[in-house]
Design a protein around this motif. Structure first.
Motif: not given
Length: 385
Positions: A224, A295-296, A299, A302, A367, A370
């Protein structure tokens, strides 16, 4: 001894949240119950200063809930589940401004097997410690499968630095200094969790080109990349935190302005972003539209979910803009705007260690949340469009 002031539950098919407003910080514990499937949350409290709580907002994991005094020093909230579920995380928030102390409990679906294991574990623990009052919850709530053999690498990018000061307040407080101090604190919290390896793109007042920041994350195969900023805008009434993912089409005019300001920072050092061959651009865009863009976004969502109970957010806080620093095609990347140095309230918050700690802790929880999702997502579903 504190009292419970208010209770509310929101739920979808994918996640649910219980929030208890309290007159003061207190102890709490969780237990999974069967026949029917329930989650019970006990807090050490002497009273319930609310009437019949509202029905859950939305439909999904939780079908109903009650809040009642079960002992002179205990208040129990019982969540009736529509199916097997588990606590993802639970935490206390200190009171701040006009917000009371809060207990926040996040719940996610679970398999029947995991739920049954949690029920058996909680029953055994209850029998072994029946003489105790209300124990404090473990930092690893029921059903959380945290891998300990390998740790994800999180790269934190404090924006600006060196000759690039970033935004600046009227009395000379510089963005580069604020975001570096915040990033160092976020690093501490993540390292203390024992779950992550954490690196910073800069640990002192040095200038890094945007492409160098991206390269550091890619070369080290980061799991990340999170860039930290605190910008400014010509309208001083605009305030609040937000989280960005990269998109060539900005959400609104302000988002385009912020992205342009950040992308132009390299010009200060006489650097121009190199032109890429069209075929390379096509590959990057294709990759981003697939796995990394998804995925971003996961993240960002979350992190925002954890920031919501803790700090003031902009309207629609998960946003998109064309930030060059978020361009890595193989690293999930987000940019966090902590607030605006053009707004007096945001400036005051950014200068308070208590606010910075609370916000850093919320981002750290986001984080972790996620990575919980990533670990629970089957590989064939990780790159859905």
């Amino acid at each position: 001894m504190p009292s419970v002031l208010e209770a509310r539950v929101s739920t979808t098919e994918e996640r649910a949240r219980l929030v208890l407003d309290l007159s003061a910080i207190t102890e709490f514990a969780l237990v999974s119950l069967d026949e029917p499937q329930r989650l019970a949350i006990d807090v050490r409290a002497s009273g319930v200063d609310i009437g019949q709580p509202d029905a859950p907002a939305g439909e999904g994991i939780i079908s109903a809930y009650t809040v009642e005094q079960t002992a002179p020093d205990r208040v129990r909230t019982t969540l009736t589940l529509a199916g097997s579920a588990q606590v993802q995380q639970a935490y206390m928030l200190d009171p701040f401004d006009d917000q009371p102390a809060r207990l926040v409990v996040d719940i996610i679906p679970a398999t029947p097997e995991i739920f049954a294991e949690n029920v058996a574990r909680d029953l055994a623990a209850s029998q072994a410690a029946r003489q105790d009052a209300v124990p404090h919850i473990s930092t690893e709530p029921g059903g959380s499968n945290i891998a300990t053999d390998t740790r994800p690498l999180v790269v934190i990018d404090p924006g600006h630095g060196g000759i690039d000061s970033g935004a600046e307040t009227a009395n000379g407080v510089k963005e580069k200094d604020i975001v570096l101090a915040f990033s160092l604190r976020l690093q501490e919290i993540l390292v203390e969790s024992g779950r992550f390896d954490v690196a910073l793109t800069r640990e002192s007042d040095v200038f890094l080109r945007l492409e160098e920041r991206v390269a550091l994350a890619r070369q080290n195969k980061a799991d990340m990349f999170i860039s930290i900023h605190a910008d400014s805008f010509q309208q001083p009434e605009i305030r609040g935190a937000s989280v960005y993912t990269r998109d060539e089409n900005a959400t609104d005019v302000l988002d385009r302005v912020l992205a342009e300001q950040e992308n132009k920072s390299d010009i200060i050092a006489g650097f121009a972003v190199p032109q890429m061959a069209p075929q390379v651009v096509d590959i990057l865009v294709d990759l981003m539209r697939r796995e990394m863009r998804v995925q971003s976004y996961m993240a960002a969502r979350s992190i925002v979910h954890q920031l919501e109970p803790s700090v003031e957010l902009r309207r629609f806080p998960v946003r998109q803009a064309d930030f060059f620093v978020l361009q890595a095609p193989d690293v999930p990347s987000v940019l966090v705007e902590l607030g605006f140095l053009s707004n007096a309230t945001d400036i005051a918050n950014l200068m308070q260690s208590e606010w910075r700690d609370r916000t850093a802790e919320a981002i750290a929880r986001g984080i972790s949340s996620y990575f919980d999702q990533i670990e629970a997502t089957p590989p064939d579903q990780a790159a859905v469009n």
